[in-house]
Every structure is written in structure tokens, then in C-alpha cells.
Scaffold this motif. Structure first.
Motif, PDB file in Angstrom:
ATOM      1  N   ASN A 285       0.882  -1.169   0.000  1.00 10.72           N
ATOM      2  CA  ASN A 285       0.000   0.000   0.000  1.00 10.72           C
ATOM      3  C   ASN A 285       0.918   1.217   0.000  1.00 10.72           C
ATOM      4  OD1 ASN A 285       0.827   0.398   2.668  1.00 10.72           O
ATOM      5  ND2 ASN A 285      -1.099  -0.288   3.568  1.00 10.72           N
ATOM      6  N   ASP A 286       0.351   2.412   0.152  1.00 11.24           N
ATOM      7  CA  ASP A 286       1.197   3.598   0.000  1.00 11.24           C
ATOM      8  C   ASP A 286       2.168   3.788   1.161  1.00 11.24           C
ATOM      9  OD1 ASP A 286      -0.861   4.199   1.694  1.00 11.24           O
ATOM     10  OD2 ASP A 286      -1.256   6.192   0.868  1.00 11.24           O
ATOM     11  N   LEU A 287       2.091   2.908   2.168  1.00 12.42           N
ATOM     12  CA  LEU A 287       3.013   3.047   3.290  1.00 12.42           C
ATOM     13  C   LEU A 287       4.160   2.048   3.242  1.00 12.42           C
ATOM     14  CD1 LEU A 287       0.319   3.614   5.978  1.00 12.42           C
ATOM     15  CD2 LEU A 287       2.121   5.236   5.428  1.00 12.42           C
ATOM     16  N   GLY A 288       4.050   1.072   2.345  1.00  8.13           N
ATOM     17  CA  GLY A 288       5.149   0.117   2.269  1.00  8.13           C
ATOM     18  C   GLY A 288       4.784  -1.107   1.468  1.00  8.13           C
ATOM     19  N   ARG A 289       5.798  -1.916   1.173  1.00  6.34           N
ATOM     20  CA  ARG A 289       5.560  -3.149   0.429  1.00  6.34           C
ATOM     21  C   ARG A 289       6.378  -4.259   1.065  1.00  6.34           C
ATOM     22  NH1 ARG A 289       6.521  -2.390  -5.332  1.00  6.34           N
ATOM     23  NH2 ARG A 289       7.729  -4.283  -5.590  1.00  6.34           N
ATOM     24  N   ILE A 290       5.816  -5.447   1.045  1.00  9.75           N
ATOM     25  CA  ILE A 290       6.520  -6.613   1.566  1.00  9.75           C
ATOM     26  C   ILE A 290       6.477  -7.692   0.489  1.00  9.75           C
ATOM     27  CG2 ILE A 290       6.283  -6.233   4.057  1.00  9.75           C
ATOM     28  CD1 ILE A 290       3.710  -7.869   3.979  1.00  9.75           C
ATOM     29  N   THR A 291       7.521  -8.491   0.453  1.00  8.23           N
ATOM     30  CA  THR A 291       7.561  -9.540  -0.572  1.00  8.23           C
ATOM     31  C   THR A 291       7.870 -10.874   0.079  1.00  8.23           C
ATOM     32  OG1 THR A 291       9.908  -9.276  -0.987  1.00  8.23           O
ATOM     33  CG2 THR A 291       8.438  -7.960  -2.341  1.00  8.23           C
ATOM     34  N   LYS A 292       7.452 -11.888  -0.606  1.00  9.05           N
ATOM     35  CA  LYS A 292       7.685 -13.243  -0.113  1.00  9.05           C
ATOM     36  C   LYS A 292       8.074 -14.095  -1.323  1.00  9.05           C
ATOM     37  CE  LYS A 292       7.167 -15.886   3.516  1.00  9.05           C
ATOM     38  NZ  LYS A 292       7.487 -15.542   4.902  1.00  9.05           N
ATOM     39  N   THR A 293       9.091 -14.869  -1.160  1.00 11.80           N
ATOM     40  CA  THR A 293       9.516 -15.768  -2.235  1.00 11.80           C
ATOM     41  C   THR A 293       9.067 -17.177  -1.874  1.00 11.80           C
ATOM     42  OG1 THR A 293      11.399 -14.359  -2.653  1.00 11.80           O
ATOM     43  CG2 THR A 293      11.520 -16.603  -3.528  1.00 11.80           C
ATOM     44  N   ILE A 294       8.380 -17.811  -2.798  1.00  8.74           N
ATOM     45  CA  ILE A 294       7.852 -19.159  -2.540  1.00  8.74           C
ATOM     46  C   ILE A 294       8.385 -20.110  -3.609  1.00  8.74           C
ATOM     47  CG2 ILE A 294       5.759 -20.545  -2.214  1.00  8.74           C
ATOM     48  CD1 ILE A 294       4.275 -17.863  -1.670  1.00  8.74           C
ATOM     49  N   HIS A 295       9.019 -21.180  -3.173  1.00 12.69           N
ATOM     50  CA  HIS A 295       9.517 -22.207  -4.101  1.00 12.69           C
ATOM     51  C   HIS A 295       8.464 -23.280  -4.242  1.00 12.69           C
ATOM     52  CE1 HIS A 295      13.829 -20.914  -3.984  1.00 12.69           C
ATOM     53  NE2 HIS A 295      13.392 -20.340  -2.873  1.00 12.69           N
ATOM     54  N   VAL A 296       8.144 -23.596  -5.464  1.00 12.56           N
ATOM     55  CA  VAL A 296       7.247 -24.727  -5.702  1.00 12.56           C
ATOM     56  C   VAL A 296       8.072 -25.785  -6.434  1.00 12.56           C
ATOM     57  CG1 VAL A 296       5.177 -25.531  -6.895  1.00 12.56           C
ATOM     58  CG2 VAL A 296       5.181 -23.300  -5.748  1.00 12.56           C
ATOM     59  N   ASN A 297       8.200 -26.919  -5.789  1.00 14.50           N
ATOM     60  CA  ASN A 297       9.011 -27.986  -6.378  1.00 14.50           C
ATOM     61  C   ASN A 297       8.148 -29.185  -6.730  1.00 14.50           C
ATOM     62  OD1 ASN A 297      11.306 -26.450  -6.128  1.00 14.50           O
ATOM     63  ND2 ASN A 297      11.820 -27.283  -4.106  1.00 14.50           N
ATOM     64  N   ALA A 298       8.276 -29.638  -7.951  1.00  8.19           N
ATOM     65  CA  ALA A 298       7.503 -30.791  -8.393  1.00  8.19           C
ATOM     66  C   ALA A 298       8.214 -32.055  -7.939  1.00  8.19           C
ATOM     67  CB  ALA A 298       7.377 -30.778  -9.910  1.00  8.19           C
TER      68      ALA A 298
END
Ligand code: NAG
Ligand code: NAG
Ligand code: NAG
Ligand code: NAG
Ligand code: NAG
Ligand code: NAG
Length: 325
Positions: A285-298
Motif C-alpha cells: 500500500n502507499d506506506l510500504g511493500r513486503i515480498t515473499k519468495t515461494i519455491h514450488v518444487n515438483a
């Protein structure tokens, strides 16, 4: 040599003091003993000499005798204060004894014209972590030293304020609340109550109230513990979760192996997983951003694996794959 006039004055002084002596309770009784009356209101006060042995019993207002009684044990005063500093004194004249007086304690009050509350500094909304200040203005109240201001947050009392100003005339005063605001306070209701309180001997008058709902803005935070690695049996589906909350509510965005997926929801369903892929979700939002990395393994089974083996406890194949990270 002292001038004669001054000598006369010195001789008179003890007499003057005697004339001003305070009547003891057995000689003069005031009923009620003190008066708390609204400006423009009315109250009747009796001054009684229980022995009914006097040459006159008076009410004076400091300059003028306003009531006089010579033949009865008491004198009544109808007090209608139109003066913030109203005074009344009962005076007893006694034969063969010094005259005495008794002051009536008078409190003239006026309820506030109104109470108003507003935030100072952050008018629209506040940002989490900032000190938040609310001001409560109480207009034209008397006597302000008997005013109590109570602050509530969602009906829970958080501060009590009072004033030392001894002015008897109506005055306007402010009370300021400073609080550290957090996201939990979003939507909280603050209330200030101003009340004239003469307890324990007098009345507690109605409270005048103002409220304000606080809106707290904060950067997004993830609401769920998101697993960073999903191991999915080949051709199965998986749901990736990026749930986050913030104020204003965050918007979402996903990338797959660094490429924008044009997906804007907080949950993403990946169907028929057959490759190892890195997804990234962004909540902002206009106050900040957060990210997450997700591994999907077959998780691929050797084509020779008999069907029965696919029902074996998950542990062994999973362990093997996990070790390969
Ligand atoms: C004052 O005295 C009058 C006459 O006795 C009585 O009716 C009245 O109730 C008294 N008032 C108070 C406040 O005592
Ligand atoms: C006392 O009463 C008299 C007569 O009612 C009035 O003229 C005068 O202003 C009053 N004085 C005070 C100090 O109230
Ligand atoms: C509010 O925050 C300030 C600065 O972080 C701190 O000094 C103060 O003690 C806090 N006040 C309350 C009531 O928690
Ligand atoms: C008003 O407040 C003052 C100061 O707290 C107190 O001394 C006084 O007794 C109060 N007056 C009444 C009538 O309660
Ligand atoms: C303020 O908050 C109270 C209680 O949380 C709620 O009942 C009320 O509707 C709110 N008022 C406004 C103007 O949002
Ligand atoms: C995966 O999702 C697709 C499309 O929604 C559905 O047809 C299929 O049955 C799902 N597969 C599994 C194993 O749940």
C-alpha cells in the motif's frame, strides 16, 4: 508623640476585630451549611440562632443588609446568584455580648456550553508508531477547578484530567491526550467526558461528551505463516498464500521466475505443477511493500515406481528431495 487620631484608631482596632468575630456553631446555624447553585438559579438559606436571644439577625451581601429579623430565631435568604462571586454573611447582634458573623460558602456553577474533540497534528489519519494527540475543548464552564475530564478508549478509562485555574468566572479549557498508536487501535473510539463534580458534599452534574474514531494507517503485514517451500506431487495443484493486512488494504502482485504474472489476488492456485518454479508475491500500500519468495518444487516419481509404492509413508521420498536443495 503619636497624633491623637492615630491613637484613637489603635484603640478602636480590637473592637473592630471583635465585631468581625466568627459565630460558633451553637450561636448561629446555617442551613444548608454551604450552597452550590447554578448561575441564575435559586436557593433558600436559613440562618438560625437556636437560643433565640438576640437584638437582630441579618443577612448581608458584604455591602448591604438584605434581610433582617428582630423577633424570630431565624432569617431566610433567597439567593439568586447573578454574580459569579456572590457573597452572603449572617450577622448576629447580641445584648451584652460581641456581635458575630458567619460566612456562607457559595459555589456558583455553570455547565459547559459544549465539548469538542479533534486530533491535533494528524488530522485525517495517523500512521502507526507516531504519537497521536487528541484535544478536548470544554467551553465556558465554572468553576473550572471543580471540573473533571475523563478520557476513554473503547469505554476503558485511560486518563483523568483536572484544572488548577481558580477563576470563578466561566472559562474555556482544553485537555490533551497523547497516546502511542498501533494498528490494533484502528477504528478505536476515543471519548472525553467533562463533568462538574462537587462530591462528596454536593452534586455530580451531567457529563458532557465528545467522541472521535481513530483511523490508523499502517504498512502491510503477512497474516499467515507462509511456507516458503511447497513440494507438490507432479500434476497436482497447490495454493500459494500471500494474505496480508494493512490500512489502506494492500494490493497484490505475483511474479513467476521473475516475470509479472498479471495476478492480483492474495491467493494463487497453481495447477498441474510439473517444474520447479520460484514465485514472488508482493503486498503493498502507499506506506510500504513486503515480498515473499515461494519455491514450488515438483516431486517426480520414477516411471517404474509401482502404484503401491505411491501410497507409502511420505517421509522417504520427501526427505530425498529436501536434501537436494
Ligand atoms: C427555612 O425555614 C423555613 C421556616 O422554618 C422552613 O420552612 C424551611 O424549610 C427552611 N429551609 C431550610 C433550607 O432549612
Ligand atoms: C447587595 O445588595 C444590594 C441591594 O440588593 C445591592 O445594591 C448591592 O449591589 C449588593 N452588593 C453585592 C456585593 O452583591
Ligand atoms: C510512547 O512512545 C515513546 C517513544 O517511543 C515512549 O517514550 C513512551 O514511553 C511511550 N508511551 C507510552 C504511554 O507507551
Ligand atoms: C471545588 O474544587 C476545590 C479544589 O479541588 C475544592 O477545594 C472545593 O471543595 C470544591 N468545591 C466544592 C463545592 O466541592
Ligand atoms: C465510531 O466507533 C463506534 C464504536 O466503535 C461505532 O459504533 C461508530 O459507528 C463509529 N462512528 C463513525 C462515525 O465511524
Ligand atoms: C487441479 O485444478 C484443476 C482446475 O481447477 C482441476 O480440474 C483438477 O481436478 C485439480 N486437480 C487436483 C488433483 O485437485
Amino acid at each position: 508623640m503619636m497624633p491623637l487620631s492615630m491613637l484613637g484608631l489603635l484603640m478602636l482596632m480590637p473592637l473592630l476585630c471583635d465585631a468581625d468575630s466568627t459565630c460558633t456553631d451553637d450561636v448561629l446555624i446555617l442551613n444548608p451549611s454551604k450552597v452550590i447553585v447554578e448561575y441564575g438559579g435559586e436557593v433558600i438559606v436559613n440562618c438560625t440562632n437556636p437560643e433565640d436571644d438576640h437584638d437582630g439577625i441579618y443577612w448581608t451581601n458584604g455591602t448591604t443588609d438584605v434581610e433582617k429579623e428582630e423577633y424570630r430565631a431565624f432569617v431566610s435568604l433567597t439567593l439568586t446568584p447573578s454574580d459569579w462571586d456572590a457573597r452572603a454573611q449572617c450577622k448576629l447582634m447580641r445584648t451584652g455580648n460581641v456581635d458575630c458573623t458567619k460566612d456562607l460558602e457559595i459555589t456558583v456553577y455553570k455547565n459547559p456550553d459544549g465539548v469538542d474533540m479533534f486530533p491535533i497534528k494528524h488530522v485525517e489519519a495517523t500512521v502507526e508508531g507516531m504519537q497521536y494527540q487528541l484535544q478536548c475543548d470544554i467551553s465556558e464552564v465554572a468553576p473550572v477547578q471543580n471540573l473533571t475530564v475523563r478520557w476513554y478508549k473503547d469505554n476503558e478509562i485511560i486518563m483523568i484530567d483536572s484544572f488548577t485555574n481558580t477563576n470563578k468566572l466561566p472559562v474555556s479549557e482544553s485537555s490533551i491526550l497523547t497516546v502511542n498508536i498501533s494498528r490494533k487501535d484502528n477504528g478505536a473510539q476515543f471519548r472525553c467526558e467533562a463533568q462538574l463534580d462537587f462530591e462528596p458534599f454536593g452534586p455530580k452534574l451531567p457529563a458532557f461528551v465528545a467522541t472521535h474514531n481513530v483511523s490508523v494507517r499502517y504498512a502491510p503485514v503477512f497474516t499467515n505463516d507462509i511456507p516458503e517451500v511447497h513440494i507438490v506431487e507432479e500434476d497436482n495443484n497447490v495454493t500459494l498464500d500471500c494474505e496480508a493486512e494493512g490500512h489502506p488494504p494492500p494490493h497484490f502482485q505475483w511474479t513467476r521466475d521473475g516475470v509479472n504474472m498479471m495476478e492480483y489476488t492474495d491467493k494463487l492456485i497453481i495447477t498441474q505443477v510439473n517444474t520447479n518454479t520460484i514465485y514472488t508475491c508482493i503486498a503493498a500500500n502507499d506506506l510500504g511493500r513486503i515480498t515473499k519468495t515461494i519455491h514450488v518444487n515438483a516431486m517426480r516419481y520414477p516411471p517404474t515406481t509401482p502404484a503401491a509404492a505411491r501410497n507409502m509413508p511420505e517421509a522417504s521420498p520427501l526427505e530425498g528431495i529436501l536434501l537436494s536443495f
